[in-house]
Design a protein around this motif. Structure first.
Motif, PDB file in Angstrom:
ATOM      1  N   GLU A   1      -4.640   3.523  -0.215  1.00 21.45           N
ATOM      2  CA  GLU A   1      -4.773   3.091   1.581  1.00 21.45           C
ATOM      3  C   GLU A   1      -4.951   1.694   2.285  1.00 21.45           C
ATOM      4  O   GLU A   1      -4.396   2.090   3.357  1.00 21.45           O
ATOM      5  CB  GLU A   1      -6.672   4.042   1.393  1.00 21.45           C
ATOM      6  CG  GLU A   1      -7.281   4.441   3.181  1.00 21.45           C
ATOM      7  CD  GLU A   1      -8.553   4.595   2.552  1.00 21.45           C
ATOM      8  OE1 GLU A   1      -8.749   5.072   2.204  1.00 21.45           O
ATOM      9  OE2 GLU A   1      -9.515   3.170   3.781  1.00 21.45           O
ATOM     10  N   ALA A   2      -4.921   1.064   1.245  1.00 17.26           N
ATOM     11  CA  ALA A   2      -4.258  -0.124   1.779  1.00 17.26           C
ATOM     12  C   ALA A   2      -4.199  -0.930   0.402  1.00 17.26           C
ATOM     13  O   ALA A   2      -4.723  -0.617  -0.907  1.00 17.26           O
ATOM     14  CB  ALA A   2      -5.622  -0.924   2.849  1.00 17.26           C
ATOM     15  N   ALA A   3      -3.920  -1.783   0.762  1.00 21.96           N
ATOM     16  CA  ALA A   3      -3.268  -3.570  -0.777  1.00 21.96           C
ATOM     17  C   ALA A   3      -3.455  -4.786   0.003  1.00 21.96           C
ATOM     18  O   ALA A   3      -3.450  -4.898   0.991  1.00 21.96           O
ATOM     19  CB  ALA A   3      -2.657  -3.190  -1.145  1.00 21.96           C
ATOM     20  N   PHE A   4      -3.410  -5.302  -0.381  1.00 21.04           N
ATOM     21  CA  PHE A   4      -3.981  -6.833  -0.926  1.00 21.04           C
ATOM     22  C   PHE A   4      -3.064  -7.319  -1.617  1.00 21.04           C
ATOM     23  O   PHE A   4      -3.476  -7.949  -3.187  1.00 21.04           O
ATOM     24  CB  PHE A   4      -5.061  -7.630  -0.159  1.00 21.04           C
ATOM     25  CG  PHE A   4      -5.100  -9.019   0.113  1.00 21.04           C
ATOM     26  CD1 PHE A   4      -4.737  -9.144   0.803  1.00 21.04           C
ATOM     27  CD2 PHE A   4      -5.298  -9.951  -0.756  1.00 21.04           C
ATOM     28  CE1 PHE A   4      -4.984  -9.990   2.497  1.00 21.04           C
ATOM     29  CE2 PHE A   4      -5.232 -11.163  -0.010  1.00 21.04           C
ATOM     30  CZ  PHE A   4      -5.245 -11.960   1.127  1.00 21.04           C
ATOM     31  N   VAL A   5      -2.156  -8.803  -1.667  1.00 18.26           N
ATOM     32  CA  VAL A   5      -1.171  -9.539  -2.349  1.00 18.26           C
ATOM     33  C   VAL A   5      -1.862 -10.630  -2.733  1.00 18.26           C
ATOM     34  O   VAL A   5      -2.298 -11.018  -1.391  1.00 18.26           O
ATOM     35  CB  VAL A   5      -0.085  -9.389  -2.174  1.00 18.26           C
ATOM     36  CG1 VAL A   5       0.550 -10.653  -3.262  1.00 18.26           C
ATOM     37  CG2 VAL A   5       0.528  -8.409  -2.059  1.00 18.26           C
ATOM     38  N   THR A   6      -2.393 -11.374  -3.442  1.00 12.95           N
ATOM     39  CA  THR A   6      -3.040 -11.757  -3.625  1.00 12.95           C
ATOM     40  C   THR A   6      -2.451 -13.461  -4.832  1.00 12.95           C
ATOM     41  O   THR A   6      -1.142 -12.442  -5.344  1.00 12.95           O
ATOM     42  CB  THR A   6      -4.751 -12.114  -3.900  1.00 12.95           C
ATOM     43  OG1 THR A   6      -4.919 -13.752  -3.751  1.00 12.95           O
ATOM     44  CG2 THR A   6      -4.945 -11.166  -5.179  1.00 12.95           C
ATOM     45  N   THR A   7      -2.907 -14.332  -5.497  1.00 17.00           N
ATOM     46  CA  THR A   7      -2.785 -15.272  -6.341  1.00 17.00           C
ATOM     47  C   THR A   7      -3.089 -14.646  -7.641  1.00 17.00           C
ATOM     48  O   THR A   7      -4.140 -14.989  -8.307  1.00 17.00           O
ATOM     49  CB  THR A   7      -3.084 -16.103  -6.455  1.00 17.00           C
ATOM     50  OG1 THR A   7      -4.301 -16.589  -5.929  1.00 17.00           O
ATOM     51  CG2 THR A   7      -2.359 -16.991  -4.915  1.00 17.00           C
ATOM     52  N   GLY A   8      -1.917 -13.688  -8.399  1.00 17.84           N
ATOM     53  CA  GLY A   8      -2.879 -13.356  -9.561  1.00 17.84           C
ATOM     54  C   GLY A   8      -3.946 -12.072  -9.859  1.00 17.84           C
ATOM     55  O   GLY A   8      -4.623 -11.900  -8.888  1.00 17.84           O
ATOM     56  N   ALA A   9      -4.183 -11.723 -10.793  1.00 19.86           N
ATOM     57  CA  ALA A   9      -5.229 -10.465 -10.799  1.00 19.86           C
ATOM     58  C   ALA A   9      -6.675 -11.582 -10.915  1.00 19.86           C
ATOM     59  O   ALA A   9      -7.745 -10.882 -10.389  1.00 19.86           O
ATOM     60  CB  ALA A   9      -4.676 -10.268 -12.125  1.00 19.86           C
ATOM     61  N   SER A  10      -6.416 -12.378 -11.056  1.00 17.67           N
ATOM     62  CA  SER A  10      -7.594 -13.335 -10.806  1.00 17.67           C
ATOM     63  C   SER A  10      -8.353 -13.806  -9.533  1.00 17.67           C
ATOM     64  O   SER A  10      -9.639 -13.858  -9.104  1.00 17.67           O
ATOM     65  CB  SER A  10      -8.055 -14.798 -11.986  1.00 17.67           C
ATOM     66  OG  SER A  10      -7.076 -14.580 -13.247  1.00 17.67           O
ATOM     67  N   GLY A  11      -7.354 -13.989  -8.904  1.00 18.30           N
ATOM     68  CA  GLY A  11      -7.779 -14.552  -7.888  1.00 18.30           C
ATOM     69  C   GLY A  11      -7.872 -13.342  -6.941  1.00 18.30           C
ATOM     70  O   GLY A  11      -8.907 -12.982  -5.797  1.00 18.30           O
TER      71      GLY A  11
ATOM     72  N   ALA B   1       0.495  -1.387   0.109  1.00 17.92           N
ATOM     73  CA  ALA B   1       0.186   0.177  -0.167  1.00 17.92           C
ATOM     74  C   ALA B   1       1.188   1.409   0.021  1.00 17.92           C
ATOM     75  O   ALA B   1       0.865   2.074  -0.597  1.00 17.92           O
ATOM     76  CB  ALA B   1      -1.164  -0.138   1.062  1.00 17.92           C
ATOM     77  N   GLU B   2       1.670   1.430   0.412  1.00 17.17           N
ATOM     78  CA  GLU B   2       2.900   2.806   1.089  1.00 17.17           C
ATOM     79  C   GLU B   2       3.061   2.651  -0.472  1.00 17.17           C
ATOM     80  O   GLU B   2       3.516   3.805  -0.792  1.00 17.17           O
ATOM     81  CB  GLU B   2       3.859   1.844   1.999  1.00 17.17           C
ATOM     82  CG  GLU B   2       5.043   3.246   2.411  1.00 17.17           C
ATOM     83  CD  GLU B   2       5.195   2.707   3.848  1.00 17.17           C
ATOM     84  OE1 GLU B   2       6.592   3.271   3.494  1.00 17.17           O
ATOM     85  OE2 GLU B   2       5.589   1.756   4.048  1.00 17.17           O
ATOM     86  N   ILE B   3       4.159   1.455  -1.022  1.00 22.60           N
ATOM     87  CA  ILE B   3       4.658   1.747  -2.361  1.00 22.60           C
ATOM     88  C   ILE B   3       3.845   2.081  -3.172  1.00 22.60           C
ATOM     89  O   ILE B   3       4.323   2.846  -3.887  1.00 22.60           O
ATOM     90  CB  ILE B   3       5.247   0.039  -2.692  1.00 22.60           C
ATOM     91  CG1 ILE B   3       6.622  -0.151  -1.744  1.00 22.60           C
ATOM     92  CG2 ILE B   3       6.133   0.599  -3.981  1.00 22.60           C
ATOM     93  CD1 ILE B   3       6.499  -2.066  -2.084  1.00 22.60           C
ATOM     94  N   THR B   4       2.821   1.676  -2.925  1.00 22.76           N
ATOM     95  CA  THR B   4       1.709   2.225  -4.372  1.00 22.76           C
ATOM     96  C   THR B   4       0.994   2.974  -4.125  1.00 22.76           C
ATOM     97  O   THR B   4       0.108   3.804  -5.144  1.00 22.76           O
ATOM     98  CB  THR B   4       1.218   0.855  -4.400  1.00 22.76           C
ATOM     99  OG1 THR B   4       0.270   1.197  -3.327  1.00 22.76           O
ATOM    100  CG2 THR B   4       1.427   0.155  -5.001  1.00 22.76           C
ATOM    101  N   GLY B   5       1.454   4.249  -3.027  1.00 25.26           N
ATOM    102  CA  GLY B   5       0.308   5.008  -3.116  1.00 25.26           C
ATOM    103  C   GLY B   5      -1.364   4.683  -2.016  1.00 25.26           C
ATOM    104  O   GLY B   5      -1.589   5.271  -3.129  1.00 25.26           O
TER     105      GLY B   5
END
Ligand SMILES: *Cc1c(COP(=O)(O)O)cnc(C)c1O
Length: 384
Positions: A63-73, A57-61
């Motif tokens: 509010e929040a982020a979530f890392v998952t398996t592929g854009a499909s996920g 979230a910080e790197i991309t500027g």
């Protein structure tokens, strides 16, 4: 490289795109090293996932982020999160999180997408159905939005790019209307990089609630990773659906190695000066163009553009093959060589001439591969 030989699968030189069917992109040494390091220890996975998502979230500027398996996920999880968030008047969050894929438990269980030819060119909207929810096509005009929104609407899902948005409202046009109606907006921007500024453009500038990117395309992270950025509560719901819980997101589990690799790649992607990447691609395309121009005896035309196939910021070489030759045949030929080369061909929805190919140097490893690409294309052109 022994692995591919041992298992009997031929390597392909990628002069086309970060296509998933070819393996997306290649990870950098830094990324591979990060994965190797992460593989060497046990950690509290809950804690790791929290830290990696916060950093993303910080790197991309955002509010929040979530890392998952592929854009499909990412598409499936953010859609599910919208169903939960929108349906809390009828049941508690804890209960709703356990309900997938039974969409009848949700007050909001419909996803709106613009109708039109783009539904065929970008089939990823089908992923929304894996939540159990229903996909409802909307008349592709701004007024269509107002008519289509109902009490069951969980979110409106948009797919940016000049190709997908042909003949339908763009994100820039549709999002303000959706905001006014308080309808959650999901943007599937999987392949809309570079520029890296897109990592916050749809979310921060346009106000989309969740925006999805592939980790294994231009970002050059592990092929099996994807990123969702956006509003805090939605990201937190994605997190609650995900591993280590036994819920919908358990099927999209990221390992410690992928999380480390994705973050390293994301950092590199954002920090590497864009001109360096762009110029490297240009230099490889220069080699290809000079070789072809010097060695082809037939009538062809070559053009260069500063825009990728889907409108992203990267250089392309466009080549019109001689009369009677087609892009499809060209790729069939170059793929059949001892060192197979995948060249860019436009699918029919692009409405490009049949004899037009494109070459993209992003996935070429260096000059040697550039020459192999140039020779392969030249050989095909010179065939009688
Ligand atoms: C590539 C792509 C996806 C799927 O991405 P994965 O990372 O392979 O899951 C989804 N949507 C769009 C628009 C894409 O271009």
């Amino acid at each position: 490289m022994e692995f591919y030989e041992k298992i009997g699968v031929t390597r392909i030189i990628n002069a086309s795109e970060t296509y998933t069917k070819l393996g997306g992109s290649l990870m950098s040494e830094t990324t591979l090293e990060a994965m190797r390091e992460a593989a060497g220890a046990f950690v509290d996975m809950d804690c790791l996932l929290d830290q990696v998502c916060a950093r993303a979230a910080e790197i991309t500027g955002n509010e929040a982020a979530f890392v998952t398996t592929g854009a499909s996920g990412g598409v499936i999880l953010s859609a599910a999160a919208c169903m939960v968030e929108g349906s809390m008047s009828g049941a508690s969050e804890e209960v709703l999180l356990e309900c997938f894929p039974d969409a009848s438990a949700f007050e909001k269980n419909e996803f709106l997408v613009f109708d039109g030819e783009f539904l065929e060119s970008v089939p990823y909207w089908k992923l929304l159905k894996l939540t159990g929810g229903k996909v409802v096509p909307v008349k592709p005009v701004l007024d269509g939005i107002r008519e289509a929104v109902t009490g069951r609407t969980a979110a409106f899902v948009l797919f940016p790019s000049p190709l997908y948005e042909r003949g339908i409202p763009t994100c820039e046009e549709a999002i303000p209307v959706l905001k006014e109606l308080s309808v959650p907006v999901i943007v599937d921007a999987s392949a809309q990089l570079p520029p890296p500024s897109n990592l916050s453009y749809y979310s921060r500038k346009l106000g989309a609630d969740a925006v999805i990117f592939s980790g294994g395309k231009h970002i050059r992270g592990p092929q099996s990773t994807g990123l969702i950025v956006g509003r805090k509560n939605l990201m937190s719901l994605c997190r609650k659906l995900a591993s280590p819980h036994e819920r919908l997101g358990r099927g999209f589990k990221t390992g410690k190695e992928e999380l480390a690799g994705f973050l390293a790649a994301l950092e590199e992607f954002v920090l590497t000066p864009r001109e360096d990447v762009f110029n490297r691609q240009q230099a490889l395309l220069d080699i290809i163009q000079s070789y072809i121009e010097a060695n082809v005896s037939k009538e062809i035309s070559i053009k260069r553009q500063d825009m990728g196939r889907l409108g992203t910021y990267q250089p392309l070489l466009l080549l019109s093959l001689p009369e009677g030759k087609t892009a499809g045949e060209c790729n069939k030929y170059t793929r059949s060589l001892q060192k197979p080369v995948d060249i860019g061909t436009y699918t029919k929805e692009f409405r490009m001439p049949e004899n037009l190919i494109f070459l993209n140097a992003y996935n070429l490893k260096g000059e040697e591969e550039a020459y192999l690409v140039a020779r392969a294309v030249t050989e095909y052109i010179e065939l009688n």
